[in-house]
Design a protein around this motif. Structure first.
Motif, PDB file in Angstrom:
ATOM      1  N   UNK A   1       0.933  -1.192   0.008  1.00  0.00           N
ATOM      2  CA  UNK A   1       0.084  -0.041   0.095  1.00  0.00           C
ATOM      3  C   UNK A   1       0.776   1.279   0.016  1.00  0.00           C
ATOM      4  N   UNK A   2       2.132   1.190   0.842  1.00  0.00           N
ATOM      5  CA  UNK A   2       2.862   2.252   0.743  1.00  0.00           C
ATOM      6  C   UNK A   2       3.859   2.688  -0.341  1.00  0.00           C
ATOM      7  N   UNK A   3       4.439   1.518  -1.085  1.00  0.00           N
ATOM      8  CA  UNK A   3       5.386   1.749  -1.788  1.00  0.00           C
ATOM      9  C   UNK A   3       4.883   1.088  -3.453  1.00  0.00           C
ATOM     10  N   UNK A   4       3.673   0.528  -3.277  1.00  0.00           N
ATOM     11  CA  UNK A   4       3.041  -0.060  -4.672  1.00  0.00           C
ATOM     12  C   UNK A   4       3.437  -1.587  -4.726  1.00  0.00           C
ATOM     13  N   UNK A   5       2.293  -2.008  -5.455  1.00  0.00           N
ATOM     14  CA  UNK A   5       2.038  -3.475  -5.761  1.00  0.00           C
ATOM     15  C   UNK A   5       3.408  -3.986  -6.252  1.00  0.00           C
ATOM     16  N   UNK A   6       4.310  -3.395  -6.929  1.00  0.00           N
ATOM     17  CA  UNK A   6       5.416  -3.942  -7.391  1.00  0.00           C
ATOM     18  C   UNK A   6       6.820  -3.866  -6.403  1.00  0.00           C
ATOM     19  N   UNK A   7       6.376  -3.439  -5.215  1.00  0.00           N
ATOM     20  CA  UNK A   7       7.824  -3.501  -4.285  1.00  0.00           C
ATOM     21  C   UNK A   7       8.278  -4.810  -4.178  1.00  0.00           C
ATOM     22  N   UNK A   8       9.578  -4.790  -3.904  1.00  0.00           N
ATOM     23  CA  UNK A   8      10.264  -6.137  -3.741  1.00  0.00           C
ATOM     24  C   UNK A   8      10.821  -6.009  -2.399  1.00  0.00           C
ATOM     25  N   UNK A   9      10.918  -7.481  -2.111  1.00  0.00           N
ATOM     26  CA  UNK A   9      11.435  -7.727  -0.475  1.00  0.00           C
ATOM     27  C   UNK A   9      12.663  -8.424  -0.656  1.00  0.00           C
ATOM     28  N   UNK A  10      13.602  -7.608   0.111  1.00  0.00           N
ATOM     29  CA  UNK A  10      14.858  -8.237   0.230  1.00  0.00           C
ATOM     30  C   UNK A  10      15.040  -9.021   1.781  1.00  0.00           C
ATOM     31  N   UNK A  11      15.064 -10.179   2.160  1.00  0.00           N
ATOM     32  CA  UNK A  11      15.006 -10.674   3.282  1.00  0.00           C
ATOM     33  C   UNK A  11      16.335 -11.054   3.981  1.00  0.00           C
ATOM     34  N   UNK A  12      16.542 -10.644   5.555  1.00  0.00           N
ATOM     35  CA  UNK A  12      17.763 -10.925   6.112  1.00  0.00           C
ATOM     36  C   UNK A  12      17.395 -11.650   7.466  1.00  0.00           C
ATOM     37  N   UNK A  13      18.311 -12.374   7.975  1.00  0.00           N
ATOM     38  CA  UNK A  13      18.016 -13.021   9.424  1.00  0.00           C
ATOM     39  C   UNK A  13      19.478 -13.328   9.736  1.00  0.00           C
ATOM     40  N   UNK A  14      19.559 -13.971  11.144  1.00  0.00           N
ATOM     41  CA  UNK A  14      20.716 -14.728  11.671  1.00  0.00           C
ATOM     42  C   UNK A  14      20.696 -16.170  11.372  1.00  0.00           C
TER      43      UNK A  14
END
Length: 265
Positions: free
Chosen positions: A221-234
């Motif tokens: 909703x904030x960045x648009x339907x095409x927003x991509x997610x780059x995931x990080x974790x320990x």
């Protein structure tokens, strides 16, 4: 080609950092500043993300590690000029809520457990058991407070008073931090800093969170339907994954399970 066209709008990317588990130094917890430092550095630096989203599911733990992690997040956010949003899953309580307050905005599910702004210390007393077994405890110190709260000695009222003073100081630091990070949003509620917990909409009502919402729809909703997610974790080391530290991991697991159980999880 698209990457060579200066007039083509770049697809926004959001870095998603998963913060799950007990907060403790060393190998006792999943979350600590030493293990998260490289994760957070990459999340804020790689590809200039439009935002960093914290995916939080933590019942708390060490107040010092909570503060160190939260401070690192705020420092990186200021240095990079990147907004931070927190999304609570099952629980963000005690130190877990401290991590959530590192964000500019906090979202939670309708059933998320939020709050527990307090400090706790727990242990066991085994002096009676030892006495029944005919075992004599011998302690020699230089400094009258050196054996404070020894679990194999009878409880000393002076030690308890000293511990409570320490806990009160940590609690006051926690309260000051929350008031600073949630300035203008908190409601006047006598239970707010009592260690009480709130669920979903009630947490919003008292000002502990900003909205009810989930990560993907809120960010789309904030960045648009095409927003991509780059995931990080320990990531766990090979030795940990294959059980080289089985006994230590088992003890940490029991401790973490006990923390989650306090919130009915």
């Amino acid at each position: 080609m698209k990457r060579l066209n200066p007039f083509t709008k770049k697809t926004p990317v959001v870095a998603v950092v998963r913060l799950q588990g007990m907060i403790a130094a060393g190998n006792r917890g999943q979350l600590n500043d030493a293990s998260l430092a490289p994760v957070l550095e990459r999340a804020f630096a790689k590809g200039k993300p439009a935002a960093v989203a914290l995916q939080i599911n933590s019942p708390g733990g060490s107040p010092v590690q909570s503060s160190l992690i939260g401070s690192r997040i705020r420092r990186l956010a200021a240095e990079k000029g990147i907004p931070v949003l927190a999304f609570v899953e099952d629980v963000a309580a005690s130190g877990g809520y401290w991590l959530a307050t590192a964000a500019d905005e906090i979202y939670a599910d309708e059933s998320s457990v939020v709050g527990s702004i307090g400090v706790i210390s727990a242990g066991f007393g085994a002096n009676v058991l030892l006495s029944r077994q005919g075992v004599e405890r011998r302690v020699y110190t230089a400094g009258e407070s050196k054996s404070m709260l020894d679990p194999f000695k009878p409880e000393n009222p002076e030690d308890v008073a000293r511990l409570k003073r320490m806990l009160t100081q940590i609690h006051e630091t926690f309260i000051t931090h929350v008031k600073s990070r949630r300035a203008g949003k908190l409601q006047e509620d006598p239970e707010l800093f009592s260690g009480e917990i709130w669920i979903g909409a009630k947490a919003k009502e008292v000002g502990l969170i900003d909205e009810i919402g989930h990560l993907v729809p809120v960010l789309k909703d904030r960045f648009g339907e095409k927003v991509k997610f780059r995931r990080y974790g320990v990531k766990r080391s090979m030795w940990q994954r294959f059980g080289a530290s089985f006994a230590q991991d088992a003890l940490a697991g029991v401790e973490e399970r006990a923390l989650y159980a306090r919130f009915g999880l």
